[in-house]
Motif scaffolding. Structure first.
Motif, PDB file in Angstrom:
ATOM      1  N   GLN A  79       1.395  -0.736   4.026  1.00  0.00           N
ATOM      2  CA  GLN A  79       1.074  -2.091   4.455  1.00  0.00           C
ATOM      3  C   GLN A  79       1.434  -3.092   3.360  1.00  0.00           C
ATOM      4  O   GLN A  79       1.113  -2.903   2.197  1.00  0.00           O
ATOM      5  N   CYS A 134       0.834  -1.191   0.000  1.00  0.00           N
ATOM      6  CA  CYS A 134       0.000   0.000   0.000  1.00  0.00           C
ATOM      7  C   CYS A 134       0.880   1.257   0.000  1.00  0.00           C
ATOM      8  O   CYS A 134       1.790   1.394   0.802  1.00  0.00           O
ATOM      9  N   SER A 192      -0.303   4.118   0.542  1.00  0.00           N
ATOM     10  CA  SER A 192      -0.887   5.066   1.481  1.00  0.00           C
ATOM     11  C   SER A 192      -0.341   4.874   2.893  1.00  0.00           C
ATOM     12  O   SER A 192       0.100   5.826   3.531  1.00  0.00           O
ATOM     13  N   CYS A 193      -0.365   3.595   3.336  1.00  0.00           N
ATOM     14  CA  CYS A 193       0.073   3.331   4.706  1.00  0.00           C
ATOM     15  C   CYS A 193       1.299   2.425   4.748  1.00  0.00           C
ATOM     16  O   CYS A 193       1.901   2.234   5.787  1.00  0.00           O
ATOM     17  N   ARG A 247      -5.946  -2.646   5.317  1.00  0.00           N
ATOM     18  CA  ARG A 247      -5.696  -1.827   6.497  1.00  0.00           C
ATOM     19  C   ARG A 247      -6.423  -0.485   6.408  1.00  0.00           C
ATOM     20  O   ARG A 247      -7.062  -0.044   7.356  1.00  0.00           O
ATOM     21  N   CYS A 248      -6.278   0.149   5.238  1.00  0.00           N
ATOM     22  CA  CYS A 248      -6.875   1.468   5.107  1.00  0.00           C
ATOM     23  C   CYS A 248      -7.834   1.564   3.914  1.00  0.00           C
ATOM     24  O   CYS A 248      -8.312   2.635   3.591  1.00  0.00           O
ATOM     25  N   CYS A 295      -6.352  -2.126   0.039  1.00  0.00           N
ATOM     26  CA  CYS A 295      -5.567  -2.389   1.234  1.00  0.00           C
ATOM     27  C   CYS A 295      -6.484  -2.838   2.381  1.00  0.00           C
ATOM     28  O   CYS A 295      -7.488  -2.198   2.648  1.00  0.00           O
TER      29      CYS A 295
HETATM   30 ZN   LIG Z   1      -3.085   0.956   3.308  1.00  0.00          ZN
END
Ligand SMILES: [Zn+2]
Length: 65
Positions: free
Chosen positions: A13, A8, A10-11, A29-30, A27
């Motif tokens: 992950q 990811c 973005s984060c 996670r987010c 993702c």
């Molecule tokens: Zn993410």
């Protein structure tokens, strides 16, 4: 099995997921769809780094006779 690795953006992950058909991978996670597809581990030789595989050079034979 179509298992792919993603990371990811973005984060950050890192996860593996099954890519079936044209499903949009997000993702876990987010829930971001901005992912970076990692290189598959299938077909990797070893921790060497020899990427010149399958490259054949044309044999140049000079007819000196
Ligand atoms: Zn993410």
């Amino acid at each position: 099995m179509p298992l792919f690795e993603f990371r990811c953006k973005s984060c950050g992950q890192h996860f593996e997921t099954l890519v079936i058909g044209s499903r949009t991978t997000v993702c876990p996670r987010c829930d971001s769809a901005d992912l970076e597809k990692q290189a598959s581990r299938f077909g990797v030789g070893g921790p060497g780094g020899d990427r010149s595989a399958g490259h054949s050079r044309p044999s140049c034979s000079t007819g000196g006779g």
